[in-house]
Design a protein around this motif. Sequence first.
Motif, PDB file in Angstrom:
ATOM      1  N   ARG A 104      34.525 -26.500 -15.004  1.00  0.00           N
ATOM      2  CA  ARG A 104      33.390 -25.731 -14.484  1.00  0.00           C
ATOM      3  C   ARG A 104      33.400 -25.815 -12.969  1.00  0.00           C
ATOM      4  NH1 ARG A 104      29.031 -30.031 -14.266  1.00  0.00           N
ATOM      5  NH2 ARG A 104      30.107 -31.871 -15.058  1.00  0.00           N
ATOM      6  N   PHE A 105      33.135 -24.693 -12.323  1.00  0.00           N
ATOM      7  CA  PHE A 105      33.163 -24.676 -10.857  1.00  0.00           C
ATOM      8  C   PHE A 105      32.437 -23.448 -10.322  1.00  0.00           C
ATOM      9  CE2 PHE A 105      37.118 -22.875 -12.529  1.00  0.00           C
ATOM     10  CZ  PHE A 105      37.151 -21.616 -11.942  1.00  0.00           C
ATOM     11  N   VAL A 106      32.020 -23.558  -9.059  1.00  0.00           N
ATOM     12  CA  VAL A 106      31.480 -22.441  -8.283  1.00  0.00           C
ATOM     13  C   VAL A 106      32.480 -22.171  -7.177  1.00  0.00           C
ATOM     14  CG1 VAL A 106      29.576 -21.621  -6.846  1.00  0.00           C
ATOM     15  CG2 VAL A 106      29.106 -23.121  -8.805  1.00  0.00           C
ATOM     16  N   GLU A 107      32.846 -20.883  -6.995  1.00  0.00           N
ATOM     17  CA  GLU A 107      33.954 -20.573  -6.094  1.00  0.00           C
ATOM     18  C   GLU A 107      33.614 -19.390  -5.185  1.00  0.00           C
ATOM     19  OE1 GLU A 107      38.525 -21.413  -6.794  1.00  0.00           O
ATOM     20  OE2 GLU A 107      37.789 -19.801  -8.078  1.00  0.00           O
ATOM     21  N   PHE A 108      34.160 -19.438  -3.961  1.00  0.00           N
ATOM     22  CA  PHE A 108      33.992 -18.377  -2.967  1.00  0.00           C
ATOM     23  C   PHE A 108      35.377 -17.915  -2.519  1.00  0.00           C
ATOM     24  CE2 PHE A 108      30.493 -21.302  -2.780  1.00  0.00           C
ATOM     25  CZ  PHE A 108      29.353 -20.539  -2.596  1.00  0.00           C
ATOM     26  N   TYR A 109      35.474 -16.640  -2.095  1.00  0.00           N
ATOM     27  CA  TYR A 109      36.747 -16.095  -1.637  1.00  0.00           C
ATOM     28  C   TYR A 109      36.542 -15.302  -0.345  1.00  0.00           C
ATOM     29  CZ  TYR A 109      37.472 -16.727  -6.663  1.00  0.00           C
ATOM     30  OH  TYR A 109      37.499 -17.247  -7.931  1.00  0.00           O
ATOM     31  N   ASN A 110      37.532 -15.368   0.540  1.00  0.00           N
ATOM     32  CA  ASN A 110      37.504 -14.517   1.732  1.00  0.00           C
ATOM     33  C   ASN A 110      38.840 -14.585   2.459  1.00  0.00           C
ATOM     34  OD1 ASN A 110      36.371 -13.776   4.785  1.00  0.00           O
ATOM     35  ND2 ASN A 110      35.242 -12.810   3.122  1.00  0.00           N
TER      36      ASN A 110
END
Length: 285
Positions: free
Chosen positions: A35-41
């Motif tokens: 389980r994880f929370v992820e951001f991309y850019n």
Amino acid sequence: MSEPTSIDKAYIAGFLDGDGGVAVYKLRNQNVYPRFVEFYNQQESVLEYIRSMFEGGKVRRLRTCYSLSFYRDFGLAVAHALKPYSVYKWQQLEVYESFSATLGTEKPGPGGAVSVQLAARRGELISKISALKHETCWNFRPDFMDLPLSERLAYIAGFVDAEGYIGIVLPKSGCHCVLLSILHTVPAVLKFIQAHFGGKISEYRRSGKRNQYRLLYERKRFVSIAEAIYPYTILKSEQIECGLQVQVSMTSRTGRPVLPEILEQREALRLRLKELNTSNWRSIL
């Protein structure tokens, strides 16, 4: 690590809604639940800013962008902090919290086995978060409008930094046109922005893919939203400055020709903005 303010949380929630993900799943034939929370850019700097607000974040370089991941209980802390400010993914963050609460509530048996009831509850939550990801959310929760205006603008700034495009086009008329285009598969977020700045939402149907929705602000409408979110932006501050400078140079239609030096200034700003919009990719490839 800096303690995030409500403005920080609102901005990061907007960024997550625009270009982030919430994941909970079960490894096949194992009682292991990543389980994880992820951001991309494409710009590592904004992910480092987010990472500085929470413990345990890991930045990785992918083929065409960077990612920032918060796993397990680190992700739980992020979910808890951002849920009150998320227009779109708040339900996914809520499921993340609920799933995390099922861990450690029962001592596993041989081979990590758990009770039928607990396994069923976890399976239900995993199915729910999967369904939410594929759901076309049309309306935002009305209580989000009760947040202070500064927090709502910070949210919009985060979403624009993640998903917005600021450009200056040169039509055949030769008159520079400044625009902000926001494109997304979830109309609820665009409706939230529309509630503050007006504008028309257009739908683009795509065969075999989720439809996309676009909110467009040009000229004076661009000035309205750009000036409001500028104090909260991180990635697109200079793009907004270029757009505002061009729009300020526009004069009323009096029939008089535009001075050559003004046209040169506008064209220089257009080229600078084009460079800013492509530099992210150059730094990765």
